[in-house]
Scaffold this motif. Structure first.
Motif, PDB file in Angstrom:
ATOM      1  N   LYS A   7       0.829  -1.207   0.000  1.00 54.69           N
ATOM      2  CA  LYS A   7       0.000   0.000   0.000  1.00 54.69           C
ATOM      3  C   LYS A   7       0.864   1.258   0.000  1.00 54.69           C
ATOM      4  O   LYS A   7       0.554   2.229  -0.696  1.00 54.69           O
ATOM      5  N   LEU A   8       1.948   1.249   0.760  1.00 52.84           N
ATOM      6  CA  LEU A   8       2.848   2.396   0.769  1.00 52.84           C
ATOM      7  C   LEU A   8       3.541   2.583  -0.584  1.00 52.84           C
ATOM      8  O   LEU A   8       3.720   3.714  -1.047  1.00 52.84           O
ATOM      9  N   ALA A   9       3.910   1.486  -1.217  1.00 50.25           N
ATOM     10  CA  ALA A   9       4.538   1.577  -2.539  1.00 50.25           C
ATOM     11  C   ALA A   9       3.553   2.127  -3.565  1.00 50.25           C
ATOM     12  O   ALA A   9       3.921   2.957  -4.413  1.00 50.25           O
ATOM     13  N   ILE A  10       2.301   1.692  -3.485  1.00 50.63           N
ATOM     14  CA  ILE A  10       1.276   2.192  -4.403  1.00 50.63           C
ATOM     15  C   ILE A  10       1.048   3.680  -4.162  1.00 50.63           C
ATOM     16  O   ILE A  10       0.940   4.468  -5.111  1.00 50.63           O
ATOM     17  N   ALA A  11       0.979   4.091  -2.904  1.00 45.61           N
ATOM     18  CA  ALA A  11       0.774   5.507  -2.583  1.00 45.61           C
ATOM     19  C   ALA A  11       1.939   6.356  -3.073  1.00 45.61           C
ATOM     20  O   ALA A  11       1.737   7.459  -3.601  1.00 45.61           O
ATOM     21  N   LYS A  12       3.149   5.840  -2.923  1.00 41.23           N
ATOM     22  CA  LYS A  12       4.327   6.579  -3.389  1.00 41.23           C
ATOM     23  C   LYS A  12       4.300   6.721  -4.910  1.00 41.23           C
ATOM     24  O   LYS A  12       4.603   7.788  -5.448  1.00 41.23           O
ATOM     25  N   ARG A  13       3.918   5.657  -5.607  1.00 37.39           N
ATOM     26  CA  ARG A  13       3.836   5.710  -7.063  1.00 37.39           C
ATOM     27  C   ARG A  13       2.753   6.699  -7.511  1.00 37.39           C
ATOM     28  O   ARG A  13       2.941   7.471  -8.449  1.00 37.39           O
ATOM     29  N   CYS A  14       1.616   6.693  -6.817  1.00 36.70           N
ATOM     30  CA  CYS A  14       0.523   7.616  -7.150  1.00 36.70           C
ATOM     31  C   CYS A  14       0.969   9.065  -6.965  1.00 36.70           C
ATOM     32  O   CYS A  14       0.692   9.921  -7.815  1.00 36.70           O
ATOM     33  N   SER A  15       1.647   9.343  -5.870  1.00 39.04           N
ATOM     34  CA  SER A  15       2.087  10.721  -5.631  1.00 39.04           C
ATOM     35  C   SER A  15       3.160  11.133  -6.629  1.00 39.04           C
ATOM     36  O   SER A  15       3.198  12.284  -7.071  1.00 39.04           O
ATOM     37  N   HIS A  16       4.025  10.194  -7.020  1.00 39.19           N
ATOM     38  CA  HIS A  16       5.044  10.505  -8.020  1.00 39.19           C
ATOM     39  C   HIS A  16       4.404  10.821  -9.370  1.00 39.19           C
ATOM     40  O   HIS A  16       4.826  11.755 -10.059  1.00 39.19           O
ATOM     41  N   GLU A  17       3.373  10.043  -9.743  1.00 38.16           N
ATOM     42  CA  GLU A  17       2.650  10.332 -10.985  1.00 38.16           C
ATOM     43  C   GLU A  17       2.051  11.735 -10.933  1.00 38.16           C
ATOM     44  O   GLU A  17       2.069  12.462 -11.929  1.00 38.16           O
ATOM     45  N   GLY A  18       1.517  12.115  -9.781  1.00 37.61           N
ATOM     46  CA  GLY A  18       0.937  13.443  -9.618  1.00 37.61           C
ATOM     47  C   GLY A  18       1.967  14.543  -9.755  1.00 37.61           C
ATOM     48  O   GLY A  18       1.704  15.579 -10.378  1.00 37.61           O
ATOM     49  N   VAL A  19       3.125  14.339  -9.181  1.00 37.37           N
ATOM     50  CA  VAL A  19       4.193  15.344  -9.266  1.00 37.37           C
ATOM     51  C   VAL A  19       4.655  15.515 -10.714  1.00 37.37           C
ATOM     52  O   VAL A  19       4.828  16.648 -11.189  1.00 37.37           O
ATOM     53  N   VAL A  20       4.835  14.426 -11.414  1.00 40.60           N
ATOM     54  CA  VAL A  20       5.295  14.502 -12.803  1.00 40.60           C
ATOM     55  C   VAL A  20       4.246  15.193 -13.675  1.00 40.60           C
ATOM     56  O   VAL A  20       4.561  16.089 -14.466  1.00 40.60           O
ATOM     57  N   ALA A  21       2.987  14.788 -13.529  1.00 41.49           N
ATOM     58  CA  ALA A  21       1.921  15.409 -14.326  1.00 41.49           C
ATOM     59  C   ALA A  21       1.767  16.889 -13.968  1.00 41.49           C
ATOM     60  O   ALA A  21       1.558  17.730 -14.859  1.00 41.49           O
ATOM     61  N   GLY A  22       1.886  17.225 -12.696  1.00 39.48           N
ATOM     62  CA  GLY A  22       1.794  18.616 -12.280  1.00 39.48           C
ATOM     63  C   GLY A  22       2.931  19.461 -12.821  1.00 39.48           C
ATOM     64  O   GLY A  22       2.721  20.604 -13.226  1.00 39.48           O
ATOM     65  N   ALA A  23       4.121  18.899 -12.842  1.00 38.61           N
ATOM     66  CA  ALA A  23       5.267  19.637 -13.374  1.00 38.61           C
ATOM     67  C   ALA A  23       5.107  19.897 -14.873  1.00 38.61           C
ATOM     68  O   ALA A  23       5.402  20.994 -15.357  1.00 38.61           O
ATOM     69  N   LYS A  24       4.612  18.902 -15.597  1.00 35.10           N
ATOM     70  CA  LYS A  24       4.380  19.096 -17.034  1.00 35.10           C
ATOM     71  C   LYS A  24       3.323  20.177 -17.263  1.00 35.10           C
ATOM     72  O   LYS A  24       3.486  21.041 -18.134  1.00 35.10           O
TER      73      LYS A  24
END
Length: 91
Positions: A7-24
């Motif tokens: 669950k922590l790995a999934i949450a970390k991946r979700c937040s990373h996807e958000g950061v990348v999409a937000g930066a773009k």
């Protein structure tokens, strides 16, 4: 049921996807607002008189920040929903 580490790995991946999409989105919003802001500050008489470089930077950074947070939030929520549905299917 997924373990806590999964669950922590999934949450970390979700937040990373958000950061990348937000930066773009932030980069695109910066370009999309900087060009008309600077152009209008040079060509429109009212803007030339009232929009100093600080005001121009504030306009551009406001839109870039808003784009970042809106897109990052939507991306994280989308990923969370996707993972929530995936976890319901698994035994």
């Amino acid at each position: 049921m997924a373990s806590l580490d999964q669950k922590l790995a999934i949450a970390k991946r979700c937040s990373h996807e958000g950061v990348v999409a937000g930066a773009k989105a932030s980069v695109l919003a910066t370009i999309a607002t900087a060009i008309p802001t600077v152009a209008s500050a040079r060509m429109v008489p009212w803007a030339r008189a009232h929009l100093n470089p600080t005001a121009q930077a504030l306009i551009v950074s406001t839109f870039a920040g808003a784009a970042y947070f809106i897109v990052a939030d939507k991306t994280v929520l989308k990923a969370a929903r996707r993972n929530s549905f995936n976890n319901d299917v698994q035994p």
